[in-house]
Design a protein around this motif. Structure first.
Motif, mmCIF file in Angstrom:
data_model
loop_
_atom_site.group_PDB
_atom_site.id
_atom_site.type_symbol
_atom_site.label_atom_id
_atom_site.label_comp_id
_atom_site.label_asym_id
_atom_site.label_seq_id
_atom_site.Cartn_x
_atom_site.Cartn_y
_atom_site.Cartn_z
ATOM 1 N N TYR A 1 0.854 -1.190 0.000
ATOM 2 C CA TYR A 1 0.000 0.000 0.000
ATOM 3 C C TYR A 1 0.893 1.244 0.000
ATOM 4 O O TYR A 1 1.897 1.299 0.721
ATOM 5 N N PRO A 2 0.521 2.255 -0.820
ATOM 6 C CA PRO A 2 1.403 3.427 -0.957
ATOM 7 C C PRO A 2 1.311 4.376 0.232
ATOM 8 O O PRO A 2 0.262 4.530 0.857
ATOM 9 N N ASP A 3 2.437 5.016 0.528
ATOM 10 C CA ASP A 3 2.531 6.110 1.489
ATOM 11 C C ASP A 3 3.631 7.029 0.969
ATOM 12 O O ASP A 3 4.234 6.753 -0.066
ATOM 13 N N THR A 4 3.906 8.112 1.661
ATOM 14 C CA THR A 4 4.929 9.048 1.186
ATOM 15 C C THR A 4 6.317 8.438 1.328
ATOM 16 O O THR A 4 6.805 8.225 2.446
ATOM 17 N N ASN A 5 6.920 8.088 0.174
ATOM 18 C CA ASN A 5 8.276 7.524 0.110
ATOM 19 C C ASN A 5 8.432 6.247 0.942
ATOM 20 O O ASN A 5 9.521 5.964 1.455
ATOM 21 N N ARG A 6 7.339 5.477 1.042
ATOM 22 C CA ARG A 6 7.402 4.178 1.698
ATOM 23 C C ARG A 6 6.139 3.395 1.332
ATOM 24 O O ARG A 6 5.161 3.970 0.826
ATOM 25 N N VAL A 7 6.172 2.075 1.589
ATOM 26 C CA VAL A 7 4.994 1.230 1.359
ATOM 27 C C VAL A 7 4.721 0.424 2.616
ATOM 28 O O VAL A 7 5.624 0.130 3.401
ATOM 29 N N LEU A 8 3.445 0.098 2.797
ATOM 30 C CA LEU A 8 3.051 -0.828 3.861
ATOM 31 C C LEU A 8 3.003 -2.219 3.236
ATOM 32 O O LEU A 8 2.187 -2.495 2.358
ATOM 33 N N PHE A 9 3.896 -3.103 3.655
ATOM 34 C CA PHE A 9 4.066 -4.431 3.070
ATOM 35 C C PHE A 9 3.346 -5.456 3.963
ATOM 36 O O PHE A 9 3.618 -5.553 5.154
ATOM 37 N N GLU A 10 2.438 -6.202 3.343
ATOM 38 C CA GLU A 10 1.726 -7.274 4.056
ATOM 39 C C GLU A 10 2.207 -8.617 3.516
ATOM 40 O O GLU A 10 2.331 -8.798 2.295
ATOM 41 N N TYR A 11 2.451 -9.554 4.426
ATOM 42 C CA TYR A 11 2.877 -10.898 4.013
ATOM 43 C C TYR A 11 2.468 -11.902 5.090
ATOM 44 O O TYR A 11 2.280 -11.559 6.259
ATOM 45 N N ASN A 12 2.329 -13.167 4.670
ATOM 46 C CA ASN A 12 1.972 -14.251 5.575
ATOM 47 C C ASN A 12 3.205 -15.026 5.986
ATOM 48 O O ASN A 12 4.155 -15.175 5.205
ATOM 49 N N THR A 13 3.200 -15.521 7.229
ATOM 50 C CA THR A 13 4.257 -16.405 7.711
ATOM 51 C C THR A 13 3.621 -17.588 8.427
ATOM 52 O O THR A 13 2.549 -17.459 9.035
ATOM 53 N N PRO A 14 4.256 -18.753 8.400
ATOM 54 C CA PRO A 14 3.817 -19.850 9.264
ATOM 55 C C PRO A 14 4.285 -19.589 10.685
ATOM 56 O O PRO A 14 4.939 -18.573 10.959
ATOM 57 N N ALA A 15 3.969 -20.461 11.595
ATOM 58 C CA ALA A 15 4.495 -20.326 12.951
ATOM 59 C C ALA A 15 6.008 -20.525 12.906
ATOM 60 O O ALA A 15 6.494 -21.531 12.388
ATOM 61 N N LEU A 16 6.745 -19.573 13.414
ATOM 62 C CA LEU A 16 8.204 -19.615 13.351
ATOM 63 C C LEU A 16 8.786 -19.410 14.739
ATOM 64 O O LEU A 16 8.279 -18.610 15.537
ATOM 65 N N GLY A 17 9.866 -20.132 15.011
ATOM 66 C CA GLY A 17 10.516 -20.008 16.311
ATOM 67 C C GLY A 17 11.673 -19.021 16.266
ATOM 68 O O GLY A 17 12.046 -18.489 15.214
ATOM 69 N N ILE A 18 12.274 -18.817 17.443
ATOM 70 C CA ILE A 18 13.420 -17.927 17.561
ATOM 71 C C ILE A 18 14.569 -18.467 16.715
ATOM 72 O O ILE A 18 14.868 -19.661 16.739
ATOM 73 N N GLY A 19 15.209 -17.577 15.946
ATOM 74 C CA GLY A 19 16.334 -17.972 15.099
ATOM 75 C C GLY A 19 15.933 -18.263 13.663
ATOM 76 O O GLY A 19 16.816 -18.422 12.804
ATOM 77 N N ALA A 20 14.625 -18.346 13.388
ATOM 78 C CA ALA A 20 14.195 -18.590 12.008
ATOM 79 C C ALA A 20 14.512 -17.372 11.146
ATOM 80 O O ALA A 20 14.511 -16.228 11.615
ATOM 81 N N VAL A 21 14.790 -17.612 9.858
ATOM 82 C CA VAL A 21 15.130 -16.535 8.932
ATOM 83 C C VAL A 21 13.924 -16.220 8.058
ATOM 84 O O VAL A 21 13.327 -17.112 7.453
ATOM 85 N N VAL A 22 13.551 -14.934 8.007
ATOM 86 C CA VAL A 22 12.476 -14.460 7.134
ATOM 87 C C VAL A 22 13.115 -13.654 6.015
ATOM 88 O O VAL A 22 13.861 -12.714 6.262
ATOM 89 N N ASN A 23 12.826 -14.036 4.771
ATOM 90 C CA ASN A 23 13.412 -13.333 3.630
ATOM 91 C C ASN A 23 12.372 -13.232 2.516
ATOM 92 O O ASN A 23 11.935 -14.253 1.978
ATOM 93 N N LEU A 24 11.966 -11.988 2.169
ATOM 94 C CA LEU A 24 11.038 -11.738 1.076
ATOM 95 C C LEU A 24 11.603 -10.606 0.225
ATOM 96 O O LEU A 24 12.069 -9.580 0.767
ATOM 97 N N GLN A 25 11.572 -10.762 -1.096
ATOM 98 C CA GLN A 25 12.064 -9.750 -2.020
ATOM 99 C C GLN A 25 11.060 -9.593 -3.150
ATOM 100 O O GLN A 25 10.724 -10.559 -3.821
ATOM 101 N N ILE A 26 10.557 -8.318 -3.330
ATOM 102 C CA ILE A 26 9.578 -8.059 -4.381
ATOM 103 C C ILE A 26 9.962 -6.802 -5.142
ATOM 104 O O ILE A 26 10.649 -5.925 -4.612
#
Length: 223
Positions: A192-217
């Motif tokens: 979603y657009p904002d001034t010089n930034r976007v609000l990014f929505e994404y889904n994740t499964p249940a993740l524990g401490i130390g898990a790596v989240v990586n999304l590139q669009i």
């Protein structure tokens, strides 16, 4: 028996005998009367100056004297610093309209679709909220990357966060496309657009401490 001098006997006086011894001094006689004052004698020489005496008390202040004459004008001093700006004055009355004053008419036709650049020929003014029809063309704005190692566990569901993206403005119509596989079962949902930034929505499964989240669009503006 009384002696008789030879003279008394009619004889010749003999030579004077020697002076006898001085008799004892008799007692002082009474003081005689005061004599007349004698003439003033000549002035004697000036004596030496005596030591300075102690300072006396200050006398009372004298009356104020008359004002003196005005002196000559002194040289001009340097210019002082500029003072602060004063308050804005009240708005004046509206002046009379000019002799050729005419209002520019507002256009009523729908805006044209984007196309070949041209200056146009209409003398009407456009409204500020006009909208051109979309052409369906996409303009690349930039990439959005979310990559981090979790310090806390996440429950499954939608995550939302702002990501800086220069050139985006509120009201932009945005589309996105993944440019790399998402890690840990994550999936992008929307931007979603904002001034010089976007609000990014994404889904994740249940993740524990130390898990790596990586999304590139890649983010595009729909023209």
């Amino acid at each position: 028996m009384a002696l008789r001098s030879p003279a008394s006997a009619g004889g010749i006086a003999g030579a004077q005998g020697p002076k006898g011894d001085t008799g004892a001094t008799g007692p002082a006689g009474p003081t005689g009367p005061k004599g007349d004052t004698g003439a003033t004698g000549a002035a004697g020489p000036q004596g030496t100056t005596g030591a300075t005496g102690a300072k006396g008390d200050a006398g009372p202040a004298g009356a104020q004297g008359p004002a003196g004459a005005t002196g000559a004008q002194g040289p001009k001093g340097e210019t002082g610093p500029q003072g602060p700006i004063g308050l804005t004055g009240a708005t004046g009355a509206t002046g009379p309209a000019g002799s050729n004053a005419t209002a520019t008419p507002l256009g009523t036709a729908n805006p044209k679709a984007l196309g070949t650049v041209a200056p146009g020929s209409s003398s009407n003014a456009a409204r500020e909220d006009h909208v051109h029809p979309a052409t369906g063309a996409l303009q690349f704005i930039g990439n959005v990357v979310v990559s981090r190692t979790l310090l806390i566990s996440l429950s499954s569901g939608m995550q939302r966060e702002y990501v800086a993206l220069s050139g985006v403005a509120p009201g932009d119509r945005l589309m996105f496309a993944a440019i790399a596989p998402c890690s840990a079962g994550c999936a992008p949902i929307n931007v979603y657009p904002d001034t010089n930034r976007v609000l990014f929505e994404y889904n994740t499964p249940a993740l524990g401490i130390g898990a790596v989240v990586n999304l590139q669009i890649a983010v595009y503006r729909v023209q």
